[in-house]
Design a protein around this motif. Structure first.
Motif, mmCIF file in Angstrom:
data_model
loop_
_atom_site.group_PDB
_atom_site.id
_atom_site.type_symbol
_atom_site.label_atom_id
_atom_site.label_comp_id
_atom_site.label_asym_id
_atom_site.label_seq_id
_atom_site.Cartn_x
_atom_site.Cartn_y
_atom_site.Cartn_z
ATOM 1 N N ASP A 1 0.637 -1.142 -0.238
ATOM 2 C CA ASP A 1 0.120 0.347 -0.056
ATOM 3 C C ASP A 1 0.667 1.237 -0.082
ATOM 4 O O ASP A 1 0.496 2.561 -0.673
ATOM 5 N N THR B 1 2.866 1.671 -3.504
ATOM 6 C CA THR B 1 1.794 1.962 -4.169
ATOM 7 C C THR B 1 0.963 3.497 -4.011
ATOM 8 O O THR B 1 1.386 4.450 -5.230
ATOM 9 N N GLU B 2 0.884 3.991 -2.688
ATOM 10 C CA GLU B 2 0.569 5.841 -2.453
ATOM 11 C C GLU B 2 1.845 6.968 -3.319
ATOM 12 O O GLU B 2 1.499 7.904 -3.488
ATOM 13 N N THR C 1 -3.623 4.034 -13.095
ATOM 14 C CA THR C 1 -4.378 4.185 -11.971
ATOM 15 C C THR C 1 -3.831 3.308 -11.269
ATOM 16 O O THR C 1 -3.173 2.509 -10.673
ATOM 17 N N LYS C 2 -4.038 4.063 -9.762
ATOM 18 C CA LYS C 2 -3.398 3.636 -8.358
ATOM 19 C C LYS C 2 -3.907 2.339 -8.487
ATOM 20 O O LYS C 2 -2.727 0.739 -7.953
ATOM 21 N N ASP C 3 -4.732 1.431 -9.262
ATOM 22 C CA ASP C 3 -5.276 0.135 -8.531
ATOM 23 C C ASP C 3 -4.634 -1.162 -9.216
ATOM 24 O O ASP C 3 -4.312 -1.201 -8.967
ATOM 25 N N GLU C 4 -4.438 -0.516 -10.557
ATOM 26 C CA GLU C 4 -3.225 -0.830 -11.533
ATOM 27 C C GLU C 4 -2.142 -0.977 -10.945
ATOM 28 O O GLU C 4 -1.171 -1.670 -11.183
ATOM 29 N N LYS D 1 -1.204 -0.786 -7.729
ATOM 30 C CA LYS D 1 -1.104 -2.128 -7.152
ATOM 31 C C LYS D 1 -0.632 -3.157 -7.402
ATOM 32 O O LYS D 1 -0.178 -3.596 -7.304
ATOM 33 N N GLN D 2 -1.998 -3.759 -8.785
ATOM 34 C CA GLN D 2 -1.460 -5.177 -8.710
ATOM 35 C C GLN D 2 -0.119 -5.100 -9.732
ATOM 36 O O GLN D 2 0.182 -6.047 -9.135
#
Length: 388
Positions: A359, A362-363, A376-379, A381-382
């Motif tokens: 996390d 990612t941030e 995107t932030k979700d991507e 993180k993936q």
């Protein structure tokens, strides 16, 4: 080539196994008080320190030593160096070492005559220098970052888990850099390999973008092929001068802005790797290698034509009877095989990253828009998760 651009590189290079003697030509151009910047002391063991100090003394310079520059220069070290430079009224900064020393010297150079905190000014607010800049010269002992011929400077803040780069203007570029391939031969193999991958990824970051017929991409392909060829020779025989000289020269041209002209650039692998470095303090080239393949496999469908070209032109993948996707995938497999052969890190977990860091990494990842897909932030993180 599309678009309009300007190009200037103000750094003068001296290259070859006799290049240090040209320090005598450069030093008279600058003031008396010289800050000699270096790392953990390896230059004292291999004799480079004595050579440089002798030349400085012959030229009548007062030497102010700033030792202990770490592989990922910290904000605390930067503040310490700025304070020492102010106190000694330094006229010139001479970095003797790898890219970290060069980066650090540039960060000090823009801060000596400023009263503001350099971290806040340059790495949080991303302001440009507003004070007189103290000139920098480099004697390079490690090939990789290209910092010897660009205006980039990366600093790490361990307290906030941030590793941030600032690319300054041409006025911050080293006035000269001395490149002797023999100076790189005493490096441990892991550092050599990390530098090699750093070079390769610098080229990739500028290559995997745009869809026009761009001369810069042809130059990039040639540089990549040279790095691949020379790396395989160097890992077998680290003292092969020809291989080490080609690696050193490729490193400089990989990031002196030439192959970025007339096109967009990506830099997301660096954003991912630098954020991971803020948590692990791992070697820069290794953080890049750990995240590269998951990132490239993720964006490949959005830039399929370029990834197919990469496979054919750089890795000699035969396209006959195959779909574009199959060819592109084979190119990334070939790249992975080469990475494993030279011995770079293939996952963040190898570098000390743990699941509870995902996390934060990612941030801490800046999202840029130059590549084939804006993440995107979700991507993000993936991709980080797949890099573990």
């Amino acid at each position: 080539m599309l678009g309009n651009f300007s190009y200037k590189n103000a750094t003068k290079l001296y290259f070859g196994d006799d290049s240090l003697k040209y320090l005598n030509e450069e030093l008279p151009k600058y003031g008396k008080n010289v800050m000699l910047i270096y790392g953990g002391g390896s230059i004292k063991k291999n004799g480079i320190y004595d050579e440089v100090v002798s030349i400085l003394e012959t030229n009548g310079k007062t030497i102010i030593e700033d030792a202990g520059v770490m592989p990922n220069p910290t904000v605390e070290k930067l503040r310490e160096g700025v304070s020492k430079a102010k106190e000694n009224k330094v006229d010139f900064l001479l970095a003797v070492g790898g890219g970290s020393c060069c980066d650090y010297a540039k960060a000090v150079s823009v801060s000596i005559n400023c009263d503001e905190d350099p971290w806040e000014k340059y790495y949080i607010r991303f302001e440009e220098p507003t004070c007189e800049i103290v000139p920098v010269g480099c004697v390079l002992t490690m090939a990789g970052t290209g910092s010897e011929m660009n205006a980039g400077s990366v600093i790490t803040n361990h307290e906030t888990h941030q590793k941030i780069g600032h690319v300054f203007g041409e006025e911050v570029m080293p006035k000269f850099s001395i490149l002797n391939p023999k100076y790189t031969m005493s490096l441990p193999k892991r550092q050599m390999v990390a530098g090699i991958y750093d070079i390769f990824n610098h080229i990739c970051e500028q290559y995997f973008s745009g869809d026009d017929d761009n001369t810069s991409d042809y130059i990039a392909e040639a540089l990549m092929k040279s790095v691949i060829h020379s790396s395989l020779i160097a890992i077998e025989n680290p003292e092969d001068y020809e291989a080490r000289s080609n690696i050193m020269w490729s490193a400089t041209w990989a990031l002196n802005t030439l192959i970025s002209r007339g096109k967009s650039t990506d830099w997301m692998v660096h954003m991912l790797g630098q954020s991971a470095g803020g948590y692990t303090d791992a070697t820069h080239g290794m953080t890049l290698s750990a995240v590269s393949l998951p990132y490239y496999r993720f964006i490949m469908p959005y830039g399929l034509a370029k990834f197919k070209r990469f496979a054919e032109e750089v890795w000699n993948v035969c396209a006959e009877g195959k779909t574009d996707k199959q060819v592109a995938e084979e190119g990334l497999v070939a790249m992975e095989n080469w990475m494993r052969k030279i011995g770079v890190a293939m996952s963040l977990s190898e570098l000390g990253a743990t699941e509870d860091m995902i996390d934060g990494i990612t941030e801490g990842t800046f999202i840029l828009e130059g590549g084939y897909k804006v993440l995107t932030k979700d991507e993000v993180k993936q991709i980080i998760r797949e890099s573990m």
